[in-house]
Design a protein around this motif. Structure first.
Motif, PDB file in Angstrom:
ATOM      1  N   ALA A  80      79.613  33.993  41.067  1.00  0.00           N
ATOM      2  CA  ALA A  80      78.336  32.352  42.052  1.00  0.00           C
ATOM      3  C   ALA A  80      77.019  33.110  41.783  1.00  0.00           C
ATOM      4  CB  ALA A  80      78.815  33.269  43.931  1.00  0.00           C
ATOM      5  N   ILE A  81      76.485  32.153  42.198  1.00  0.00           N
ATOM      6  CA  ILE A  81      74.909  31.715  42.147  1.00  0.00           C
ATOM      7  C   ILE A  81      74.571  31.331  43.293  1.00  0.00           C
ATOM      8  CG2 ILE A  81      73.224  30.697  40.699  1.00  0.00           C
ATOM      9  CD1 ILE A  81      75.372  29.957  38.524  1.00  0.00           C
ATOM     10  N   TYR A  82      73.567  32.109  43.564  1.00  0.00           N
ATOM     11  CA  TYR A  82      72.888  32.008  44.850  1.00  0.00           C
ATOM     12  C   TYR A  82      71.839  31.570  44.939  1.00  0.00           C
ATOM     13  CZ  TYR A  82      76.892  34.913  46.808  1.00  0.00           C
ATOM     14  OH  TYR A  82      78.177  35.330  47.219  1.00  0.00           O
ATOM     15  N   GLU A  83      70.655  31.157  45.206  1.00  0.00           N
ATOM     16  CA  GLU A  83      69.911  30.032  45.190  1.00  0.00           C
ATOM     17  C   GLU A  83      69.164  30.490  46.587  1.00  0.00           C
ATOM     18  OE1 GLU A  83      69.230  26.979  41.577  1.00  0.00           O
ATOM     19  OE2 GLU A  83      68.682  25.943  44.302  1.00  0.00           O
TER      20      GLU A  83
ATOM     21  N   TYR B 163      64.343  31.362  43.100  1.00  0.00           N
ATOM     22  CA  TYR B 163      65.435  31.847  42.446  1.00  0.00           C
ATOM     23  C   TYR B 163      66.609  32.203  42.977  1.00  0.00           C
ATOM     24  CZ  TYR B 163      60.862  34.405  43.408  1.00  0.00           C
ATOM     25  OH  TYR B 163      59.196  34.930  43.404  1.00  0.00           O
ATOM     26  N   GLN B 164      67.508  32.702  41.419  1.00  0.00           N
ATOM     27  CA  GLN B 164      68.895  32.462  41.708  1.00  0.00           C
ATOM     28  C   GLN B 164      69.153  34.121  41.553  1.00  0.00           C
ATOM     29  OE1 GLN B 164      69.771  29.302  38.900  1.00  0.00           O
ATOM     30  NE2 GLN B 164      69.980  28.225  40.211  1.00  0.00           N
ATOM     31  N   LEU B 165      70.323  34.303  42.437  1.00  0.00           N
ATOM     32  CA  LEU B 165      71.024  36.398  42.040  1.00  0.00           C
ATOM     33  C   LEU B 165      72.490  35.042  41.427  1.00  0.00           C
ATOM     34  CD1 LEU B 165      71.229  38.480  42.301  1.00  0.00           C
ATOM     35  CD2 LEU B 165      71.897  38.801  44.602  1.00  0.00           C
ATOM     36  N   VAL B 166      72.460  35.882  40.489  1.00  0.00           N
ATOM     37  CA  VAL B 166      73.831  35.272  39.353  1.00  0.00           C
ATOM     38  C   VAL B 166      75.177  36.606  39.148  1.00  0.00           C
ATOM     39  CG1 VAL B 166      74.819  34.389  37.049  1.00  0.00           C
ATOM     40  CG2 VAL B 166      72.374  33.620  38.565  1.00  0.00           C
ATOM     41  N   LEU B 167      75.821  36.083  40.342  1.00  0.00           N
ATOM     42  CA  LEU B 167      77.296  37.284  39.828  1.00  0.00           C
ATOM     43  C   LEU B 167      78.522  36.932  39.160  1.00  0.00           C
ATOM     44  CD1 LEU B 167      76.985  38.143  43.401  1.00  0.00           C
ATOM     45  CD2 LEU B 167      75.635  39.603  42.134  1.00  0.00           C
ATOM     46  N   ASN B 168      77.964  37.911  38.307  1.00  0.00           N
ATOM     47  CA  ASN B 168      80.045  37.275  37.238  1.00  0.00           C
ATOM     48  C   ASN B 168      80.677  38.534  36.813  1.00  0.00           C
ATOM     49  OD1 ASN B 168      81.638  35.932  35.295  1.00  0.00           O
ATOM     50  ND2 ASN B 168      79.370  35.495  33.603  1.00  0.00           N
ATOM     51  N   ASN B 169      81.405  39.150  37.795  1.00  0.00           N
ATOM     52  CA  ASN B 169      82.566  39.712  37.591  1.00  0.00           C
ATOM     53  C   ASN B 169      81.739  41.541  37.109  1.00  0.00           C
ATOM     54  OD1 ASN B 169      84.991  38.903  38.144  1.00  0.00           O
ATOM     55  ND2 ASN B 169      85.045  37.533  35.989  1.00  0.00           N
ATOM     56  N   GLY B 170      80.937  41.622  38.065  1.00  0.00           N
ATOM     57  CA  GLY B 170      80.322  42.867  38.010  1.00  0.00           C
ATOM     58  C   GLY B 170      79.549  42.459  37.527  1.00  0.00           C
TER      59      GLY B 170
ATOM     60  N   GLU C 269      73.708  25.996  37.782  1.00  0.00           N
ATOM     61  CA  GLU C 269      73.874  25.290  39.492  1.00  0.00           C
ATOM     62  C   GLU C 269      74.621  25.619  40.133  1.00  0.00           C
ATOM     63  OE1 GLU C 269      74.476  21.905  40.775  1.00  0.00           O
ATOM     64  OE2 GLU C 269      74.506  21.523  39.277  1.00  0.00           O
ATOM     65  N   PRO C 270      73.878  26.113  41.260  1.00  0.00           N
ATOM     66  CA  PRO C 270      74.335  27.170  42.111  1.00  0.00           C
ATOM     67  C   PRO C 270      75.530  26.844  42.837  1.00  0.00           C
ATOM     68  CG  PRO C 270      72.134  25.253  43.177  1.00  0.00           C
ATOM     69  CD  PRO C 270      72.489  25.103  42.070  1.00  0.00           C
ATOM     70  N   THR C 271      76.119  27.833  43.390  1.00  0.00           N
ATOM     71  CA  THR C 271      77.200  27.331  44.262  1.00  0.00           C
ATOM     72  C   THR C 271      77.298  27.500  45.582  1.00  0.00           C
ATOM     73  OG1 THR C 271      77.983  29.851  42.854  1.00  0.00           O
ATOM     74  CG2 THR C 271      79.724  29.416  44.839  1.00  0.00           C
ATOM     75  N   ILE C 272      75.796  28.126  46.094  1.00  0.00           N
ATOM     76  CA  ILE C 272      75.467  28.134  47.642  1.00  0.00           C
ATOM     77  C   ILE C 272      73.787  28.185  47.514  1.00  0.00           C
ATOM     78  CG2 ILE C 272      75.412  30.310  47.617  1.00  0.00           C
ATOM     79  CD1 ILE C 272      76.017  29.273  50.822  1.00  0.00           C
ATOM     80  N   THR C 273      72.667  27.002  48.488  1.00  0.00           N
ATOM     81  CA  THR C 273      71.388  27.707  48.088  1.00  0.00           C
ATOM     82  C   THR C 273      71.152  27.724  49.940  1.00  0.00           C
ATOM     83  OG1 THR C 273      71.717  25.255  46.392  1.00  0.00           O
ATOM     84  CG2 THR C 273      69.233  25.878  48.081  1.00  0.00           C
TER      85      THR C 273
ATOM     86  N   GLY D  25      76.058  24.622  51.229  1.00  0.00           N
ATOM     87  CA  GLY D  25      77.173  25.242  49.974  1.00  0.00           C
ATOM     88  C   GLY D  25      78.427  25.989  50.851  1.00  0.00           C
ATOM     89  N   ASP D  26      79.449  26.416  50.612  1.00  0.00           N
ATOM     90  CA  ASP D  26      80.175  27.254  51.030  1.00  0.00           C
ATOM     91  C   ASP D  26      79.305  28.127  51.761  1.00  0.00           C
ATOM     92  OD1 ASP D  26      82.208  28.372  52.486  1.00  0.00           O
ATOM     93  OD2 ASP D  26      83.335  28.340  50.057  1.00  0.00           O
TER      94      ASP D  26
END
Length: 109
Positions: free
Chosen positions: A26-29, A40-47, A58-62, A93-94
């Motif tokens: 997920a990308i949390y903006e 700011y964006q917090l980018v989480l990618n499988n650990g 592109e954020p998953t959620i803002t 977003g979701d």
């Protein structure tokens, strides 16, 4: 800036014990409002976890909130659900991703 320090601490805590980040993509903006607007964006990618100043992915959620609300939310003195219900936090977003973030922040405070 205090917000950068908080993101650095969150990222450091997550990297030290990434077990809760497996299968999280997920990308949390965060749109921080107030005297100085920032993104700011917090980018989480499988650990793996990073944070970025600015909107680069592109954020998953803002999440839109004041600097004061962000600081309180990340130190545990403001419940994100209460912030959302009271209008201090706006989510684009979701909503399930927002709940996931709440759980992750609690684990890595």
């Amino acid at each position: 800036m205090q917000i950068n320090n908080i993101f650095n601490q969150i990222v450091s805590n997550m990297k030290a014990d990434p077990i809760h980040l497996n299968n999280v993509n997920a990308i949390y903006e965060f749109h921080i409002t107030g005297e100085t607007e920032s993104v700011y964006q917090l980018v989480l990618n499988n650990g793996d976890v990073t944070y970025i100043v600015g909107a680069k992915e592109e954020p998953t959620i803002t999440l839109v909130l004041s600097e004061e609300s962000f600081l309180k939310m990340t130190n545990g003195s403001l419940n994100p659900t209460v912030a959302y219900m009271s209008g201090k936090l706006k989510v684009k977003g979701d909503l399930s991703q927002a709940l996931k973030l709440q759980s992750l922040l609690k684990q890595y405070q």
